[in-house]
Design a protein around this motif. Sequence first.
Motif, PDB file in Angstrom:
ATOM      1  N   THR A   1      -0.741   9.712  -1.669  1.00 21.35           N
ATOM      2  CA  THR A   1      -2.166   9.425  -1.523  1.00 21.35           C
ATOM      3  C   THR A   1      -2.408   8.544  -0.301  1.00 21.35           C
ATOM      4  O   THR A   1      -1.782   7.482  -0.158  1.00 21.35           O
ATOM      5  CB  THR A   1      -2.708   8.715  -2.783  1.00 21.35           C
ATOM      6  OG1 THR A   1      -2.502   9.561  -3.910  1.00 21.35           O
ATOM      7  CG2 THR A   1      -4.193   8.412  -2.641  1.00 21.35           C
ATOM      8  N   LEU A   2      -3.310   8.972   0.563  1.00 22.19           N
ATOM      9  CA  LEU A   2      -3.673   8.171   1.729  1.00 22.19           C
ATOM     10  C   LEU A   2      -4.744   7.165   1.329  1.00 22.19           C
ATOM     11  O   LEU A   2      -5.681   7.495   0.603  1.00 22.19           O
ATOM     12  CB  LEU A   2      -4.182   9.067   2.850  1.00 22.19           C
ATOM     13  CG  LEU A   2      -3.231  10.178   3.315  1.00 22.19           C
ATOM     14  CD1 LEU A   2      -3.841  10.934   4.490  1.00 22.19           C
ATOM     15  CD2 LEU A   2      -1.867   9.609   3.699  1.00 22.19           C
ATOM     16  N   VAL A   3      -4.601   5.936   1.792  1.00 15.57           N
ATOM     17  CA  VAL A   3      -5.534   4.876   1.399  1.00 15.57           C
ATOM     18  C   VAL A   3      -6.215   4.305   2.631  1.00 15.57           C
ATOM     19  O   VAL A   3      -5.733   4.440   3.759  1.00 15.57           O
ATOM     20  CB  VAL A   3      -4.805   3.765   0.619  1.00 15.57           C
ATOM     21  CG1 VAL A   3      -4.190   4.315  -0.656  1.00 15.57           C
ATOM     22  CG2 VAL A   3      -3.733   3.104   1.485  1.00 15.57           C
ATOM     23  N   SER A   4      -7.329   3.625   2.407  1.00 15.42           N
ATOM     24  CA  SER A   4      -8.110   3.042   3.505  1.00 15.42           C
ATOM     25  C   SER A   4      -7.628   1.633   3.826  1.00 15.42           C
ATOM     26  O   SER A   4      -6.909   0.991   3.047  1.00 15.42           O
ATOM     27  CB  SER A   4      -9.584   2.992   3.110  1.00 15.42           C
ATOM     28  OG  SER A   4      -9.776   2.086   2.031  1.00 15.42           O
ATOM     29  N   GLU A   5      -8.057   1.142   4.968  1.00 18.01           N
ATOM     30  CA  GLU A   5      -7.731  -0.234   5.342  1.00 18.01           C
ATOM     31  C   GLU A   5      -8.354  -1.224   4.365  1.00 18.01           C
ATOM     32  O   GLU A   5      -7.725  -2.215   3.984  1.00 18.01           O
ATOM     33  CB  GLU A   5      -8.223  -0.529   6.766  1.00 18.01           C
ATOM     34  CG  GLU A   5      -7.943  -1.964   7.189  1.00 18.01           C
ATOM     35  CD  GLU A   5      -8.430  -2.272   8.603  1.00 18.01           C
ATOM     36  OE1 GLU A   5      -8.675  -3.457   8.894  1.00 18.01           O
ATOM     37  OE2 GLU A   5      -8.569  -1.336   9.412  1.00 18.01           O
ATOM     38  N   ALA A   6      -9.593  -0.957   3.935  1.00 23.91           N
ATOM     39  CA  ALA A   6     -10.255  -1.855   2.988  1.00 23.91           C
ATOM     40  C   ALA A   6      -9.457  -1.973   1.694  1.00 23.91           C
ATOM     41  O   ALA A   6      -9.342  -3.063   1.111  1.00 23.91           O
ATOM     42  CB  ALA A   6     -11.673  -1.347   2.693  1.00 23.91           C
ATOM     43  N   PHE A   7      -8.891  -0.861   1.247  1.00 25.38           N
ATOM     44  CA  PHE A   7      -8.069  -0.879   0.035  1.00 25.38           C
ATOM     45  C   PHE A   7      -6.832  -1.750   0.241  1.00 25.38           C
ATOM     46  O   PHE A   7      -6.445  -2.523  -0.652  1.00 25.38           O
ATOM     47  CB  PHE A   7      -7.673   0.550  -0.327  1.00 25.38           C
ATOM     48  CG  PHE A   7      -6.719   0.648  -1.492  1.00 25.38           C
ATOM     49  CD1 PHE A   7      -7.182   0.554  -2.788  1.00 25.38           C
ATOM     50  CD2 PHE A   7      -5.361   0.844  -1.279  1.00 25.38           C
ATOM     51  CE1 PHE A   7      -6.306   0.650  -3.863  1.00 25.38           C
ATOM     52  CE2 PHE A   7      -4.482   0.935  -2.341  1.00 25.38           C
ATOM     53  CZ  PHE A   7      -4.962   0.845  -3.640  1.00 25.38           C
ATOM     54  N   LEU A   8      -6.199  -1.647   1.398  1.00 25.24           N
ATOM     55  CA  LEU A   8      -4.991  -2.442   1.675  1.00 25.24           C
ATOM     56  C   LEU A   8      -5.314  -3.929   1.767  1.00 25.24           C
ATOM     57  O   LEU A   8      -4.541  -4.768   1.277  1.00 25.24           O
ATOM     58  CB  LEU A   8      -4.337  -1.952   2.965  1.00 25.24           C
ATOM     59  CG  LEU A   8      -3.743  -0.539   2.902  1.00 25.24           C
ATOM     60  CD1 LEU A   8      -3.223  -0.118   4.272  1.00 25.24           C
ATOM     61  CD2 LEU A   8      -2.620  -0.476   1.864  1.00 25.24           C
ATOM     62  N   TRP A   9      -6.460  -4.256   2.370  1.00 27.24           N
ATOM     63  CA  TRP A   9      -6.872  -5.666   2.390  1.00 27.24           C
ATOM     64  C   TRP A   9      -7.051  -6.180   0.959  1.00 27.24           C
ATOM     65  O   TRP A   9      -6.655  -7.299   0.631  1.00 27.24           O
ATOM     66  CB  TRP A   9      -8.181  -5.831   3.155  1.00 27.24           C
ATOM     67  CG  TRP A   9      -8.046  -5.919   4.644  1.00 27.24           C
ATOM     68  CD1 TRP A   9      -8.418  -4.993   5.566  1.00 27.24           C
ATOM     69  CD2 TRP A   9      -7.497  -7.016   5.393  1.00 27.24           C
ATOM     70  NE1 TRP A   9      -8.135  -5.427   6.843  1.00 27.24           N
ATOM     71  CE2 TRP A   9      -7.582  -6.668   6.769  1.00 27.24           C
ATOM     72  CE3 TRP A   9      -6.946  -8.239   5.047  1.00 27.24           C
ATOM     73  CZ2 TRP A   9      -7.130  -7.508   7.777  1.00 27.24           C
ATOM     74  CZ3 TRP A   9      -6.495  -9.086   6.050  1.00 27.24           C
ATOM     75  CH2 TRP A   9      -6.583  -8.712   7.400  1.00 27.24           C
ATOM     76  N   SER A  10      -7.646  -5.358   0.112  1.00 22.82           N
ATOM     77  CA  SER A  10      -7.854  -5.763  -1.275  1.00 22.82           C
ATOM     78  C   SER A  10      -6.528  -5.993  -1.984  1.00 22.82           C
ATOM     79  O   SER A  10      -6.367  -6.970  -2.735  1.00 22.82           O
ATOM     80  CB  SER A  10      -8.678  -4.698  -2.015  1.00 22.82           C
ATOM     81  OG  SER A  10      -8.898  -5.066  -3.360  1.00 22.82           O
TER      82      SER A  10
END
Length: 433
Positions: free
Chosen positions: A162-171
């Motif tokens: 699953t590819l994730v967004s930068e906002a998700f990684l910051w969270s």
Amino acid sequence: MGVEDDFVMTLPQGTSQTTFMKPIGHFAIDENLRRLLVTELHTENEVVESGLPFQIHKYHSLSPLETVDIFDASGPIKMQAMKAQSIVDGRHYSLHRITSAHAANQAALGEVDKWKLVQNPSIAQVHEAFTTRAFGDSSLIIVRDYKPLASSLKVKIVDSRTLVSEAFLWSIVLQLTSALRAVHSAGLAMHTLSVSTVILSPANRIYLNTCGLADVLSLRDRVNIDASQQGDLHAIGQILNIILGVNPENIVSMAGQAPVLIPGVSFSTDFKELFSYLNGRLTPVIAIDDILRLAGSRVFAELDGVRREADLLHSNIRLEMSNGRLTRLMCKMNFVTERADNSMDPEWSETGDRYLIKLFRDYVFHLVNENGRPVTDMAHVIGNLNKLDAGSTEKVMLMSRDEKSCLVVSYAEIKRCVEDSYKELMKSPKVWK
């Protein structure tokens, strides 16, 4: 008054049904939240046949969750996660089993007491640890909070590609940092932080799911706790490496050199700096305060998201609280209207206060428009029930079913009728036939 003919209560002349109608969702819990909670409840209560013991210690109805491989200097450790229900409080818990090859002694089990005091929204709370022979060996069991529908980052992201967004990684980084801050402030360290031991809920909530494991198994460094805590912070960088590695765009190949993992062009400069910092490329020592500094205003974005979720839950809880009050009120009304169980005078429900309640029930639920079509207006129903529950002095006109007589009474009077009739019903002798 006696039993009348079919009731017809119409809307005021010139008023259409759509004037009163409101979507049913206006009065009920948010549909997406309802579906999530129903799915969680179903998952929580589902028991999967798997050959596991039915009960160990004070926990029964065991069902398998995930089997996790935890890597230590002494070799891999296999942890079997199970869901079970407590016979003490009825709640569901997550039970993590370690086989006899790594069984802990009684003194080591006491280490879990330190973890009981560590509380954080991003930690699956530790409750107890014990050994059991229910599996045919001397297995170690650690009991933690159960998080319905949550699975490890490995299962949810890495294995599913699953590819994730930068906002998700910051969270993820901020939630892990918050959890580790609580752990380190208590003078403890995780030692086992990885994509296999961090679980993710459908609401993108992160939980540390192996707190206390290293302590109970005596895997931790008892001398240098600072080095162990640094290992935890470096593990955040390793988690980012694995998640980013799912996307080939983040892997750069150079002639004559091994491929290098670098956040792609879609990532901000701030995130690339954080990534380098957590992987020890800027300095070998990582500090929680520096992570927060690098996150900057994204900390506020995370807080705003939490507050929005809290507001949503608060507003839905208020709706359900109101619905609960109205449900109790409707139960009392239906207990006394048109009873036909022959436990008392068969005319009891058709006379006096009970008949007034019946007319009010018809006014609220059996309304029809000028064309004789049923009015299913939730605003009308809930508005009138709220006034009844509050005992409003506002008056309402109730008509008999043949429309030959009418009564003008206040909601307070109707409420008194409901309460008195219900109390009378509760005191009536029971007759068995």
